[in-house]
Design a protein around this motif. Sequence first.
Motif, mmCIF file in Angstrom:
data_model
loop_
_atom_site.group_PDB
_atom_site.id
_atom_site.type_symbol
_atom_site.label_atom_id
_atom_site.label_comp_id
_atom_site.label_asym_id
_atom_site.label_seq_id
_atom_site.Cartn_x
_atom_site.Cartn_y
_atom_site.Cartn_z
ATOM 1 N N PHE A 1 73.861 42.854 43.755
ATOM 2 C CA PHE A 1 72.579 42.205 43.506
ATOM 3 C C PHE A 1 72.782 40.746 43.093
ATOM 4 O O PHE A 1 73.837 40.365 42.606
ATOM 5 C CB PHE A 1 71.814 42.952 42.412
ATOM 6 C CG PHE A 1 71.342 44.305 42.863
ATOM 7 C CD1 PHE A 1 70.180 44.434 43.602
ATOM 8 C CD2 PHE A 1 72.089 45.440 42.594
ATOM 9 C CE1 PHE A 1 69.751 45.675 44.046
ATOM 10 C CE2 PHE A 1 71.665 46.688 43.031
ATOM 11 C CZ PHE A 1 70.492 46.800 43.763
ATOM 12 N N GLY A 2 71.695 39.976 43.263
ATOM 13 C CA GLY A 2 71.683 38.594 42.796
ATOM 14 C C GLY A 2 72.808 37.783 43.409
ATOM 15 O O GLY A 2 73.089 37.875 44.600
ATOM 16 N N LYS B 1 75.451 39.556 45.481
ATOM 17 C CA LYS B 1 75.076 39.855 46.869
ATOM 18 C C LYS B 1 75.360 38.645 47.759
ATOM 19 O O LYS B 1 75.849 38.781 48.873
ATOM 20 C CB LYS B 1 73.583 40.220 46.918
ATOM 21 C CG LYS B 1 73.088 40.570 48.300
ATOM 22 C CD LYS B 1 71.661 41.088 48.270
ATOM 23 C CE LYS B 1 70.672 39.991 47.949
ATOM 24 N NZ LYS B 1 69.271 40.502 47.938
ATOM 25 N N PRO C 1 73.862 39.345 34.989
ATOM 26 C CA PRO C 1 72.935 39.371 33.854
ATOM 27 C C PRO C 1 71.496 39.469 34.359
ATOM 28 O O PRO C 1 71.123 38.782 35.313
ATOM 29 C CB PRO C 1 73.186 38.025 33.162
ATOM 30 C CG PRO C 1 74.585 37.679 33.536
ATOM 31 C CD PRO C 1 74.784 38.208 34.930
ATOM 32 N N VAL C 2 70.715 40.331 33.732
ATOM 33 C CA VAL C 2 69.356 40.568 34.235
ATOM 34 C C VAL C 2 68.417 39.469 33.740
ATOM 35 O O VAL C 2 68.595 38.923 32.644
ATOM 36 C CB VAL C 2 68.836 41.962 33.827
ATOM 37 C CG1 VAL C 2 69.759 43.044 34.368
ATOM 38 C CG2 VAL C 2 68.710 42.080 32.310
ATOM 39 N N SER C 3 67.422 39.147 34.548
ATOM 40 C CA SER C 3 66.525 38.040 34.194
ATOM 41 C C SER C 3 65.081 38.320 34.603
ATOM 42 O O SER C 3 64.371 37.436 35.065
ATOM 43 C CB SER C 3 67.020 36.739 34.840
ATOM 44 O OG SER C 3 67.148 36.901 36.239
ATOM 45 N N GLY C 4 64.688 39.587 34.429
ATOM 46 C CA GLY C 4 63.291 39.916 34.707
ATOM 47 C C GLY C 4 62.379 39.320 33.654
ATOM 48 O O GLY C 4 62.819 38.730 32.674
ATOM 49 N N TYR D 1 61.797 37.118 42.869
ATOM 50 C CA TYR D 1 62.326 38.223 42.075
ATOM 51 C C TYR D 1 62.864 39.319 42.975
ATOM 52 O O TYR D 1 62.248 39.659 43.991
ATOM 53 C CB TYR D 1 61.224 38.844 41.210
ATOM 54 C CG TYR D 1 60.805 38.029 40.014
ATOM 55 C CD1 TYR D 1 59.839 37.031 40.140
ATOM 56 C CD2 TYR D 1 61.353 38.264 38.760
ATOM 57 C CE1 TYR D 1 59.439 36.298 39.037
ATOM 58 C CE2 TYR D 1 60.955 37.534 37.651
ATOM 59 C CZ TYR D 1 60.001 36.552 37.796
ATOM 60 O OH TYR D 1 59.615 35.828 36.697
ATOM 61 N N GLU D 2 64.009 39.884 42.579
ATOM 62 C CA GLU D 2 64.489 41.082 43.248
ATOM 63 C C GLU D 2 64.905 42.094 42.180
ATOM 64 O O GLU D 2 65.139 41.741 41.018
ATOM 65 C CB GLU D 2 65.663 40.789 44.188
ATOM 66 C CG GLU D 2 66.958 40.417 43.476
ATOM 67 C CD GLU D 2 68.137 40.356 44.451
ATOM 68 O OE1 GLU D 2 68.002 39.697 45.486
ATOM 69 O OE2 GLU D 2 69.180 40.969 44.146
ATOM 70 N N ALA D 3 65.010 43.348 42.583
ATOM 71 C CA ALA D 3 65.342 44.410 41.620
ATOM 72 C C ALA D 3 66.214 45.466 42.284
ATOM 73 O O ALA D 3 66.208 45.626 43.507
ATOM 74 C CB ALA D 3 64.069 45.066 41.099
ATOM 75 N N TRP E 1 66.125 40.496 38.782
ATOM 76 C CA TRP E 1 66.690 39.145 38.757
ATOM 77 C C TRP E 1 65.713 38.162 39.373
ATOM 78 O O TRP E 1 64.991 38.517 40.304
ATOM 79 C CB TRP E 1 68.017 39.089 39.555
ATOM 80 C CG TRP E 1 69.022 40.025 39.005
ATOM 81 C CD1 TRP E 1 69.932 39.757 38.018
ATOM 82 C CD2 TRP E 1 69.236 41.396 39.374
ATOM 83 N NE1 TRP E 1 70.688 40.873 37.758
ATOM 84 C CE2 TRP E 1 70.279 41.892 38.563
ATOM 85 C CE3 TRP E 1 68.633 42.257 40.297
ATOM 86 C CZ2 TRP E 1 70.756 43.196 38.663
ATOM 87 C CZ3 TRP E 1 69.089 43.559 40.389
ATOM 88 C CH2 TRP E 1 70.142 44.022 39.586
#
Lengths: 105, 158
Positions: A32-33, A36, A101-104, B55-57, B128
């Motif tokens: 992810f992120g 990826k 690191p998550v950034s929601g 945003y992606e998840a 993210w």
Amino acid sequence: MPLVPLAPSRSTGYNSPVPPVSQTIRVKVLFFGRLKELTGRAEDSIEFADATTLEQLFALYSARHPDLAKYRSSVVASRNQEFAAWNTPLRAGDEVAFLPPVSGG
Amino acid sequence: MATLPHDDLYQLVREPIDMAALAQHVRAPEDGAIVTFDGFVRNQSHNRATLYLDYEAYESMAVAKMREIGAQLHEKYRIHRVAMVHRLGRLEIGETSVFIAVSAPHRAAAFDACRFAIDTLKRTVPIWKKEYFADGAVWADGELPPTPAATPRSESAS
């Protein structure tokens, strides 16, 4: 394409030799992120020795994509959608993900 | 893991979030308070003008983690219902990316639960955002979720 006559050997039959299931396993790996982007893929399916740990799997990908290594300290891993310690051994059919690191929010 | 009330709501969406509908969803006659959190896209980041965010998840895990937060809320606070929705994809300045509504008989629990929910979401839910500027794009600085300590080889219950 010339047809090659099937000549089954006595020991393996028609199937090509397959290692015993206890020795290698296949898992699904998700990126992810920025991970990826670095690997150029969102998803992979990979086979390796049974009981390989998350740490060893990440090292395997770092060997293919050297830029990954510098993110190791800012990556967490999950196994079957639960955050997991790096020394967690993997099992056949596991779904692994490497998460920046998550950034929601 | 505690079971969640079936009228709670935990969702990832790709369309604009209908905040009024979510606040209405958690509202019930036995409650006396609803606290909501509306997180929306800021027009700048580190003194650079933001154009938009993407945003992606890890979608299945993200929803599972949102539900875990909900279960924690019901364990820790005297609340009634929770609605927690995060939007994915491209969001423009001012658009809501995350919305949380918590209802409770009394306001203190609703305030505390809503605060705990957004703080925990930002630390543990695998989502993210990439920030787009006039001169490029970066993945936003984030938080590293807490992970289990390395343990001797033993199969965790999973």
